[in-house]
Design a protein around this motif. Structure first.
Motif, PDB file in Angstrom:
ATOM      1  N   GLY A 209      10.074   5.620  -8.911  1.00 23.82           N
ATOM      2  CA  GLY A 209      11.105   6.131  -8.022  1.00 23.82           C
ATOM      3  C   GLY A 209      12.484   6.028  -8.637  1.00 23.82           C
ATOM      4  O   GLY A 209      12.638   5.988  -9.865  1.00 23.82           O
ATOM      5  N   ALA A 210      13.491   5.968  -7.782  1.00 23.21           N
ATOM      6  CA  ALA A 210      14.877   5.916  -8.256  1.00 23.21           C
ATOM      7  C   ALA A 210      15.757   5.299  -7.181  1.00 23.21           C
ATOM      8  O   ALA A 210      15.459   5.395  -5.987  1.00 23.21           O
ATOM      9  CB  ALA A 210      15.375   7.323  -8.595  1.00 23.21           C
TER      10      ALA A 210
ATOM     11  N   CYS B  20       9.595   0.967  -0.384  1.00 29.77           N
ATOM     12  CA  CYS B  20      10.575   0.816  -1.470  1.00 29.77           C
ATOM     13  C   CYS B  20       9.833   0.682  -2.797  1.00 29.77           C
ATOM     14  O   CYS B  20       9.309   1.649  -3.315  1.00 29.77           O
ATOM     15  CB  CYS B  20      11.522  -0.355  -1.237  1.00 29.77           C
ATOM     16  N   ALA B  21       9.803  -0.533  -3.378  1.00 28.72           N
ATOM     17  CA  ALA B  21       8.934  -0.879  -4.510  1.00 28.72           C
ATOM     18  C   ALA B  21       9.233  -0.118  -5.790  1.00 28.72           C
ATOM     19  O   ALA B  21       8.405  -0.088  -6.698  1.00 28.72           O
ATOM     20  CB  ALA B  21       7.465  -0.670  -4.131  1.00 28.72           C
TER      21      ALA B  21
ATOM     22  N   VAL C 112       0.874  -1.172   0.000  1.00 31.97           N
ATOM     23  CA  VAL C 112       0.000   0.000   0.000  1.00 31.97           C
ATOM     24  C   VAL C 112       0.909   1.219   0.000  1.00 31.97           C
ATOM     25  O   VAL C 112       1.799   1.330   0.845  1.00 31.97           O
ATOM     26  CB  VAL C 112      -0.931   0.021   1.223  1.00 31.97           C
ATOM     27  N   PHE C 113       0.698   2.112  -0.960  1.00 31.75           N
ATOM     28  CA  PHE C 113       1.542   3.300  -1.092  1.00 31.75           C
ATOM     29  C   PHE C 113       0.862   4.486  -0.401  1.00 31.75           C
ATOM     30  O   PHE C 113      -0.167   4.984  -0.873  1.00 31.75           O
ATOM     31  CB  PHE C 113       1.785   3.626  -2.572  1.00 31.75           C
ATOM     32  N   TRP C 114       1.439   4.912   0.689  1.00 32.45           N
ATOM     33  CA  TRP C 114       0.905   6.012   1.488  1.00 32.45           C
ATOM     34  C   TRP C 114       0.643   7.235   0.604  1.00 32.45           C
ATOM     35  O   TRP C 114      -0.436   7.831   0.644  1.00 32.45           O
ATOM     36  CB  TRP C 114       1.888   6.293   2.612  1.00 32.45           C
ATOM     37  N   ASN C 115       1.632   7.621  -0.220  1.00 37.38           N
ATOM     38  CA  ASN C 115       1.483   8.844  -1.014  1.00 37.38           C
ATOM     39  C   ASN C 115       0.462   8.710  -2.143  1.00 37.38           C
ATOM     40  O   ASN C 115       0.063   9.708  -2.745  1.00 37.38           O
ATOM     41  CB  ASN C 115       2.835   9.312  -1.567  1.00 37.38           C
ATOM     42  N   TYR C 116       0.028   7.495  -2.433  1.00 43.74           N
ATOM     43  CA  TYR C 116      -1.016   7.282  -3.430  1.00 43.74           C
ATOM     44  C   TYR C 116      -2.386   7.643  -2.872  1.00 43.74           C
ATOM     45  O   TYR C 116      -3.270   8.081  -3.615  1.00 43.74           O
ATOM     46  CB  TYR C 116      -0.979   5.819  -3.866  1.00 43.74           C
ATOM     47  N   HIS C 117      -2.532   7.459  -1.576  1.00 49.43           N
ATOM     48  CA  HIS C 117      -3.839   7.663  -0.941  1.00 49.43           C
ATOM     49  C   HIS C 117      -3.970   9.004  -0.216  1.00 49.43           C
ATOM     50  O   HIS C 117      -5.069   9.545  -0.139  1.00 49.43           O
ATOM     51  CB  HIS C 117      -4.127   6.521   0.029  1.00 49.43           C
ATOM     52  N   GLU C 118      -2.878   9.537   0.325  1.00 57.81           N
ATOM     53  CA  GLU C 118      -2.941  10.881   0.919  1.00 57.81           C
ATOM     54  C   GLU C 118      -2.473  11.856  -0.160  1.00 57.81           C
ATOM     55  O   GLU C 118      -1.292  12.148  -0.311  1.00 57.81           O
ATOM     56  CB  GLU C 118      -2.090  10.992   2.176  1.00 57.81           C
ATOM     57  N   GLU C 119      -3.411  12.377  -0.912  1.00 54.86           N
ATOM     58  CA  GLU C 119      -3.104  13.165  -2.106  1.00 54.86           C
ATOM     59  C   GLU C 119      -2.572  14.548  -1.769  1.00 54.86           C
ATOM     60  O   GLU C 119      -1.862  15.177  -2.563  1.00 54.86           O
ATOM     61  CB  GLU C 119      -4.355  13.275  -2.975  1.00 54.86           C
TER      62      GLU C 119
ATOM     63  N   ILE D  52      14.365   9.172  -4.604  1.00 54.41           N
ATOM     64  CA  ILE D  52      15.048   7.938  -4.216  1.00 54.41           C
ATOM     65  C   ILE D  52      14.140   7.128  -3.298  1.00 54.41           C
ATOM     66  O   ILE D  52      13.521   7.668  -2.375  1.00 54.41           O
ATOM     67  CB  ILE D  52      16.391   8.261  -3.537  1.00 54.41           C
ATOM     68  N   ASN D  53      14.047   5.823  -3.562  1.00 53.48           N
ATOM     69  CA  ASN D  53      13.129   4.983  -2.805  1.00 53.48           C
ATOM     70  C   ASN D  53      13.828   3.905  -1.962  1.00 53.48           C
ATOM     71  O   ASN D  53      13.138   3.127  -1.296  1.00 53.48           O
ATOM     72  CB  ASN D  53      12.127   4.302  -3.737  1.00 53.48           C
TER      73      ASN D  53
END
Length: 617
Positions: A316-317, A120-121, A77-84, A478-479
């Motif tokens: 990411g990177a 990460c991911a 679950v990607f935090w930044n995907y859901h907290e816009e 960077i991830n």
């Protein structure tokens, strides 16, 4: 009477199905084994990230997993995907995590959730919202009050989605991960004591428990990194471990001398960076390792079983001292058994044969692939230099260049510009470039700066009255690793000419490209290497998946019917096409929009296959 009987039968079927799907179950760890509803259970899982696949295709991909012989799907679950935005949460539409979990249950798969907060991911900033960096009192991934408070808010919101769908509440969720690959971070951050590291990771575990997570917790790390990554009360699992004896020894040491034994990430493919060869893992190797796990009763999760796509600016990177940054390509195909477009690969078919051997019943038929179409050549009817747009924008002014974060911008581009009253000649240097830039004087291109190959300077000749423009692209934060705490974007250090700081009178024009900019196109001649925005309409008689052929272009992004398909960088590769899901297309009129930074081309077309492995020297 016949109609009534039929109606009554349908009602009974509905209630029986509803009872099955709402029936509470139990998943537990005891006696060194996993138990599902009281019976020993081995996890055969595949990882798929729902944000990387259009929601309309979730069921198809999950059915592909089931048909291969898997019993579980794992997702980050990607935090930044859901907290816009700070405090603005979205779990609807394409971001409907509950729907993804419920779809897995409909298909007959159990679910493992990996919520981080760090994931990460190969995902932008490892899943963290970029604006966390704006709080000077906050340090990510540390026993830090400000950071832990943000983590608490995230976990609280996440729990609303997954707690009702835990197996003990009638759902398919059987395990939840606490943090992620923390042992490798501990090994790199030797400036922080092990005691403090462990305080932090245990607080994340306690937040999960307090939020209502009641299924077993686990951690995942390399087998040699459990000392820093393991958490008391969570099952340690080993990432990438192929040696069964090493796997068991590592887990025994941190789990009271017993199993269960699980590899939370087994890699049937690998990640890919721009300007580097596309990585492949042989089918023979993956089948051999899979059968070794099965023979020894090892639970495992393929990372990835289906990678999907880093749409938009989500990639990411990595950090590498030889490159400074290694940005990930848009495709997350990963050389996985199920391809980026959801196709069964030879690797998939070979693994399916291995799983069929251990099944009493015949595996389900492989779902048919999504239809593929080819789009004929599209000629761009509207073309304009980006500077025609920016010249009409109101700039932000400051004595020195501001970062993306200073300008409250997460991704995209910023145009930095400055007019000179005095002549300047010599070496323009931007040591703090993050990450890629084209440099112009009075609109004429002078060269490229590029963090990937550590090119931070070029020679310039500026006359009195000239305007310097620097178009900077954020290529993904960077991830992974210790450098994740150094993730500001834009120009983060002084701009110098011949070692002298260029101070005062800077103008910044934010270009987030969260939507494609509205513009009145004048179709004037375009100078070589100018940044170009362009659009065209095209008509389709039928829809289907396709792959845009970007080999004639340079570097930029593509929007299809308002959706950002991601970055291309054809002048370096290895990716030369962009995957366009058929569900983004419409019968009749469609709209394509491209922002091209360096090599404008008049036409584009779709082909029926991806090109992901062509490096350009």
């Amino acid at each position: 009477m016949r109609n009534f009987s039929r109606y009554f039968s349908i009602i009974l079927l509905f209630f029986s199905l509803n009872t099955v799907f709402s029936q509470k179950g139990k998943f537990e760890i005891r006696e060194g084994h996993f138990f599902l509803n009281g019976k020993p259970f081995t996890i055969y899982s595949g990882e798929m990230h729902y944000p990387r696949v259009p929601s309309a295709y979730w069921k198809h991909r999950l059915e592909m997993m089931k048909a291969m012989g898997l019993n579980t799907v794992t997702t980050y679950v990607f935090w930044n995907y859901h907290e816009e935005a700070p405090g603005k949460w979205n779990f609807s539409g394409e971001k409907d995590l509950k729907k993804f979990i419920q779809t897995a249950q409909e298909v007959g798969l159990y679910v493992i959730i990996r919520p981080g907060p760090y994931v990460c991911a190969e995902w932008e900033f490892g899943g963290y919202p970029w604006w966390l960096q704006k709080n000077k009192d906050l340090e990510i991934r540390r026993d830090n009050k400000a950071f832990l408070e943000e983590c608490r808010k995230y976990i609280s919101e996440l729990a609303k989605q997954i707690v009702p769908l835990q197996i003990n509440n009638g759902g398919p969720v059987i395990m939840v991960q606490a943090e992620n690959e923390f042992g490798s971070y501990v090994a790199q951050r030797k400036d922080i004591s092990l005691e403090e590291h462990r305080k932090y990771s245990h607080k994340i575990k306690e937040m999960l428990l307090k939020s209502g997570i009641s299924v077993p917790l686990f951690t995942s790390d390399g087998s040699s990194l459990f000392k820093g990554g393991s958490v008391e009360g969570a099952l340690p699992t080993a990432n990438g471990e192929s040696d069964i004896d090493v796997l068991k020894k590592s887990i025994n040491e941190y789990n009271g001398g017993k199993g269960p034994y699980m590899v939370a990430e087994y890699y049937p493919g690998w990640l890919d960076h721009w300007a580097e060869p596309f990585v492949k893992v042989s089918t023979e190797e993956v089948v051999r390792q899979t059968e070794l796990y099965i023979k020894n009763g090892i639970s495992f999760n393929y990372y990835m079983i289906h990678g999907g796509t880093n749409f938009g600016f989500t990639s990411g990177a990595n950090y590498d001292k030889d490159h400074d940054i290694q940005p990930d390509i848009t495709s997350y195909d990963y050389d996985a058994p199920i391809s980026e477009a959801g196709w069964a690969t030879p690797k998939y078919n070979a693994l399916r044969e291995s799983f069929q051997k251990i099944q009493q019943n015949k595996l389900p038929d492989i779902p048919k692939p999504i239809q593929v179409i080819t789009i004929p050549s599209i000629k761009f009817s509207k073309v304009s230099c980006l500077f025609d747009l920016t010249d009409r924008m109101k700039p932000v002014k400051n004595a020195k260049p501001l970062t993306f974060e200073d300008l409250n911008q997460g991704s995209g581009y910023i145009l930095y510009r400055r007019k000179f009253e005095k002549e300047q000649k010599g070496k323009l240097e931007i040591k703090g470039l993050r990450d890629y830039a084209n440099v112009y004087i009075n609109g004429a291109w002078k060269g490229e700066l590029n963090r990937v190959n550590k090119k931070y300077d070029l020679d310039v000749e500026i006359k009195s009255g000239d305007r310097l423009e620097i178009l900077v692209e954020n290529m993904g934060r960077i991830n992974y690793g210790a450098e994740i705490v150094h993730n500001l974007k834009g120009i983060i250090s002084p701009v110098e000419i011949n070692g002298n700081e260029i101070y005062g009178n800077w103008e910044m024009l934010p270009l987030p490209f969260d939507t494609f900019p509205q513009h009145t196109f004048k179709n004037k001649p375009i100078a070589a290497h100018s940044p170009v925005i362009q659009e065209a309409e095209f008509t389709l008689d039928e829809t289907g998946d396709t792959f845009l052929d970007m080999r004639s272009f340079g570097k930029g992004i593509v929007f299809i019917n308002g959706k950002n398909a991601g970055r291309y960088w054809s002048t370096v590769g290895p990716q030369q096409t962009l995957y366009i899901p058929g569900v983004w297309l419409k019968k009749g009129r469609n709209l394509i929009q491209i922002f091209e930074q360096i090599d404008f081309h008049h036409t584009v077309s779709g082909i029926d296959h991806p090109i992901l492995d062509q490096i350009v020297k």
